[in-house]
Design a protein around this motif. Structure first.
Motif: not given
Length: 344
Positions: A263-271
């Protein structure tokens, strides 16, 4: 879908049902992680149980669960009974309170994104940091109530480690909030649509990941329960389901911590753009993408268990105060510069 239909979907009763489903997913995921780590350990160390008991060693997990549920619940004669009984409740309470604010992905309905989170808070980042610290109290209750010197020594090691690493962990989380201009973890995840924050704050990611592993007590930071020195540390005097809850809480913290990394560094759920037109999983594709990234983080943490030897307690303390704290402050300054540049 109309606005009235959306209101029906996200009414308080269904949010409660969503929260219960999230608890079920986390508990099921924790069981899967326990099995996977034991299976991997069995393959590396040639342990017979996790390798050969049932298909892929699955029955070993079932056997251990039956043993914990049926084992006699012993309380030492000189233990503080109230604290002894309450300690698992405090430890699991920390887990449940974290679940309230951590998103599990998102669904997209008619082009509108709806995060899968029980309660969306404006200060959810600070809330998660605060309630995760309750685990320190729970671990100390485990140790102090046992009236065992090994347990108490493990608890003091736990304090030294967790307090030392909570500081750089918190500073790194604040650095993210400063760059985004929000303490809402949903908004932080959504802000990574164009670029992941690991590319904007690589130093912050390094500090956060190391501090998170120490905060969870994963190897090489498990000095509070190092078997060679302290028998089993803070949980030595526990048996049955009380032991099982303490053991299980560690794995749930592992899952939630891995989700925080995503969530904080790897883009969360954004495709990524290449996946936006895929319709196989429909509205749940962002959630599946988020869970897959979380699983990769969990796999990385498990693999590090067998790649890095356990540190001495003085090395652990030195790493937090003499290395990670200055680096986190340096990253904080960089985040302020980025926030000004990005116009936050």
């Amino acid at each position: 879908m109309s606005a009235e239909s959306i209101d029906i979907i996200f009414n308080p009763w269904l949010r409660t049902l969503l929260g219960l489903c999230m608890i079920g997913v986390v508990f099921g995921g924790a069981m899967l992680v326990v099995w996977f780590e034991r299976k991997l350990s069995g393959d590396i160390q040639f342990r017979l149980g996790p390798k050969y008991v049932g298909p892929f060693g699955l029955f070993q997990l079932v056997a251990d669960a039956i043993k914990l549920m049926t084992k006699e619940d012993l309380i030492p004669s000189k233990a503080d009974r109230l604290l002894f009984v309450s300690a698992p409740i405090a430890l699991m309470g920390s887990v449940f309170m974290m679940l309230v604010a951590i998103p599990f992905g998102a669904v997209v309905v008619n082009g509108v994104e709806y995060p899968i989170v029980a309660t969306e808070m404006d200060i959810s980042l600070l809330y998660i940091e605060a309630v995760s610290s309750i685990a320190i109290i729970g671990a100390f209750m485990y140790a102090y109530s046992s009236n065992n010197k090994y347990s108490l020594l493990g608890a003091f090691r736990n304090f030294a480690r967790m307090i030392g690493y909570e500081v750089p962990l918190g500073i790194t989380m604040v650095s993210i909030a400063i760059m985004v201009g929000s303490l809402n973890i949903v908004e932080i995840a959504q802000a990574q649509s164009p670029i992941w924050f690991i590319f904007l704050q690589p130093l912050g990611f390094l500090v956060f990941f190391v501090a998170l592993m120490a905060d969870m007590g994963r190897l090489p930071f498990d000095q509070n329960e190092s078997e060679e020195e302290l028998v089993a540390g803070w949980i030595t005097e526990y048996s049955g389901m009380r032991f099982g809850l303490g053991f299980f809480a560690e794995y749930i913290h592992l899952i939630l911590g891995s989700m925080l990394v995503v969530l904080l560094f790897l883009g969360g759920w954004n495709l990524p753009a290449a996946l936006t037109n895929i319709t196989i999983l429909g509205i749940f594709l962002p959630t599946v993408y988020f869970l897959l990234k979380s699983a990769l983080v969990i796999l990385t943490i498990i693999m590090l268990r067998w790649a890095v030897p356990r540190f001495r307690i003085d090395q652990v303390v030195d790493l937090s105060w003499k290395r990670l704290l200055p680096l986190s402050l340096l990253n904080l300054g960089w985040a302020i510069i980025l926030g000004i540049y990005l116009g936050v």
